[in-house]
Design an enzyme around this catalytic site. Structure first.
Site, short mmCIF file in Angstrom:
data_model
loop_
_atom_site.label_atom_id
_atom_site.label_comp_id
_atom_site.label_asym_id
_atom_site.label_seq_id
_atom_site.Cartn_x
_atom_site.Cartn_y
_atom_site.Cartn_z
N SER A 77 -8.23 -4.89 4.88
CA SER A 77 -8.77 -4.56 3.55
C SER A 77 -9.19 -5.80 2.74
O SER A 77 -8.88 -5.90 1.55
CB SER A 77 -7.78 -3.70 2.76
OG SER A 77 -7.50 -2.49 3.43
N SER A 98 -7.51 -5.33 -5.37
CA SER A 98 -8.63 -5.90 -4.62
C SER A 98 -9.93 -5.76 -5.41
O SER A 98 -10.01 -4.99 -6.37
CB SER A 98 -8.78 -5.18 -3.27
OG SER A 98 -9.24 -3.85 -3.48
N ASP A 119 0.83 -1.21 0.00
CA ASP A 119 0.00 0.00 0.00
C ASP A 119 0.86 1.26 0.00
O ASP A 119 1.97 1.25 0.52
CB ASP A 119 -0.92 -0.03 1.24
CG ASP A 119 -2.08 0.94 1.09
OD1 ASP A 119 -2.35 1.40 -0.03
OD2 ASP A 119 -2.71 1.25 2.12
N GLY A 120 0.31 2.32 -0.59
CA GLY A 120 0.98 3.62 -0.53
C GLY A 120 1.61 4.09 -1.84
O GLY A 120 2.30 5.11 -1.85
N ASN A 121 1.36 3.38 -2.93
CA ASN A 121 1.93 3.79 -4.21
C ASN A 121 1.46 5.19 -4.61
O ASN A 121 2.26 6.01 -5.06
CB ASN A 121 1.50 2.84 -5.34
CG ASN A 121 2.11 1.47 -5.20
OD1 ASN A 121 3.01 1.27 -4.39
ND2 ASN A 121 1.63 0.52 -5.99
N HIS A 127 2.73 3.28 -9.03
CA HIS A 127 2.47 1.87 -9.33
C HIS A 127 3.67 1.25 -10.06
O HIS A 127 4.05 0.11 -9.81
CB HIS A 127 1.20 1.73 -10.16
CG HIS A 127 -0.04 2.14 -9.43
ND1 HIS A 127 -0.28 1.77 -8.12
CD2 HIS A 127 -1.11 2.89 -9.80
CE1 HIS A 127 -1.44 2.28 -7.72
NE2 HIS A 127 -1.96 2.97 -8.72
N LEU A 146 10.27 -20.99 -5.35
CA LEU A 146 9.40 -20.04 -4.63
C LEU A 146 8.01 -20.10 -5.23
O LEU A 146 7.86 -20.05 -6.45
CB LEU A 146 9.96 -18.61 -4.78
CG LEU A 146 9.07 -17.47 -4.28
CD1 LEU A 146 9.00 -17.45 -2.76
CD2 LEU A 146 9.59 -16.12 -4.77
C1 IPE Z 1 -5.35 -2.68 -0.36
O1 IPE Z 1 -5.00 -1.35 -0.55
C2 IPE Z 1 -5.35 -3.38 -1.66
C3 IPE Z 1 -4.05 -3.53 -2.30
C4 IPE Z 1 -2.89 -3.22 -1.81
C5 IPE Z 1 -4.09 -4.13 -3.60
P1 IPE Z 1 -6.10 -0.22 -0.65
O2 IPE Z 1 -5.39 1.08 -0.78
O3 IPE Z 1 -7.08 -0.53 -1.71
O4 IPE Z 1 -6.83 -0.34 0.76
P2 IPE Z 1 -7.74 0.68 1.56
O5 IPE Z 1 -8.76 1.19 0.59
O6 IPE Z 1 -6.86 1.77 2.05
O7 IPE Z 1 -8.32 -0.12 2.66
C1 IPE Z 2 -1.48 0.25 -3.46
O1 IPE Z 2 -1.24 1.60 -3.50
C2 IPE Z 2 -1.69 -0.35 -4.83
C3 IPE Z 2 -3.09 -0.67 -5.13
C4 IPE Z 2 -4.08 -0.65 -4.30
C5 IPE Z 2 -3.37 -1.07 -6.49
P1 IPE Z 2 -2.44 2.63 -3.50
O2 IPE Z 2 -2.78 2.93 -4.94
O3 IPE Z 2 -3.55 2.19 -2.66
O4 IPE Z 2 -1.75 3.92 -2.87
P2 IPE Z 2 -2.40 4.91 -1.83
O5 IPE Z 2 -2.90 4.10 -0.69
O6 IPE Z 2 -3.50 5.63 -2.54
O7 IPE Z 2 -1.28 5.81 -1.44
MG MG Z 3 -4.02 2.43 -0.70
#
Ligand code: IPE
Ligand code: IPE
Ligand code: MG
Length: 248
Positions: free
Chosen positions: A195, A64, A19-21, A36, A130
């Site tokens: 999530s 997701s 998370d956090g991209n 991403h 793996l």
């Molecule tokens: C969870 O991240 C899904 C993935 C990393 C693929 P999200 O960014 O979608 O989750 P929420 O919305 O913050 O719970």
């Molecule tokens: C996780 O990063 C990747 C996916 C859910 C596809 P996010 O796109 O959720 O990045 P934030 O949470 O918005 O920073």
């Molecule tokens: Mg996110």
């Protein structure tokens, strides 16, 4: 190296919510897609670390069911990136002995990506170094419902009986059939939630939440997570005293 890992206590399965991209990119005034892109690079690095340290199973949450609600443009870019990545990485997965599997409602993905997934799964199916799973269009509740439907069908047609339904059998109907439950679940970017990821499988998983964005998750951060895991006491409902006394 700062974090020395204990060979005998390696997690058998690590699952990661990457998370956090988006926030990583926004912080740099870049479009989210750049986050991403960088995120996929990081995932590749983590795969190599797992191979290096002898982790047998690695699962990434890449998309997701809920992520379908993002803008059409972000969804398309992500799907294109994933297709491209699978195409480019296939030779290296074969060479490194990685067995690839996608988990989730794969039929919902664009056909081109579905085709890449089938091809990658087919060409890596005999590899042993793996087990790499990519959760795509994945939802934990959807997975449990689908398993329940299939079990109900099998009861109806007589191939199993109601008395056969137990935790082991139920696990066999999940996408993760054949993979041990995660020992360690890492979530980056500080969010303290699951999530809808691996709801059944994480019943006794150790959670590790780290406050850095996924594109900044480097080898040191990975080793710190595994090191932290190795110094926990997994009690599975017992007391610390029972464990010290060797209760199995
Ligand atoms: C969870 O991240 C899904 C993935 C990393 C693929 P999200 O960014 O979608 O989750 P929420 O919305 O913050 O719970
Ligand atoms: C996780 O990063 C990747 C996916 C859910 C596809 P996010 O796109 O959720 O990045 P934030 O949470 O918005 O920073
Ligand atoms: Mg996110």
């Amino acid at each position: 190296m700062k974090y020395k890992l204990i060979r005998e206590k390696l997690p058998r399965h690590i699952a990661i919510i990457m998370d956090g991209n988006g926030r990583w990119a926004q912080k740099r005034r870049l479009p989210r897609v750049m986050g991403h892109r960088k995120g996929i690079e990081k995932a590749k690095e983590i795969v190599d670390h797992c191979l290096e340290f002898g982790i047998d199973n690695l699962t990434f949450y890449a998309f997701s069911k809920e992520n379908w609600n993002r803008s059409a443009q972000e969804v398309k870019t992500l799907m294109d990136l994933l297709s491209k990545h699978l195409r480019e990485e296939l030779p290296s997965m074969v060479e490194k002995g990685i067995r690839f599997k996608a988990i989730g409602d794969i039929w919902e993905l664009p056909l081109r990506l579905q085709k890449r997934i089938r091809e990658t799964e087919e060409k890596t199916k005999d590899n042993m170094n793996l087990n790499l799973s990519l959760a795509l269009s994945y939802g934990g509740r959807a997975e449990i419902l689908e398993a329940s439907r299939r079990i109900a069908r099998d009861v109806k047609d007589g191939s199993i009986s109601i008395e056969d339904i137990n935790e082991d059998l139920f696990s066999c109907y999940l996408y993760t059939d054949g993979t041990p439950d995660p020992d360690l679940l890492i979530r980056t970017s500080g969010e303290k939630r699951i999530s809808n990821f691996l709801l059944w499988q994480t019943a006794y998983t150790e959670l590790y939440i780290v406050d850095i964005y996924w594109p900044d998750f480097d080898k040191e951060a990975f080793l710190r997570a595994v090191h932290d895991f190795q110094h926990r006491e997994r009690r599975f409902g017992l007391t610390g005293e029972q464990l010290s006394a060797g209760f199995k």
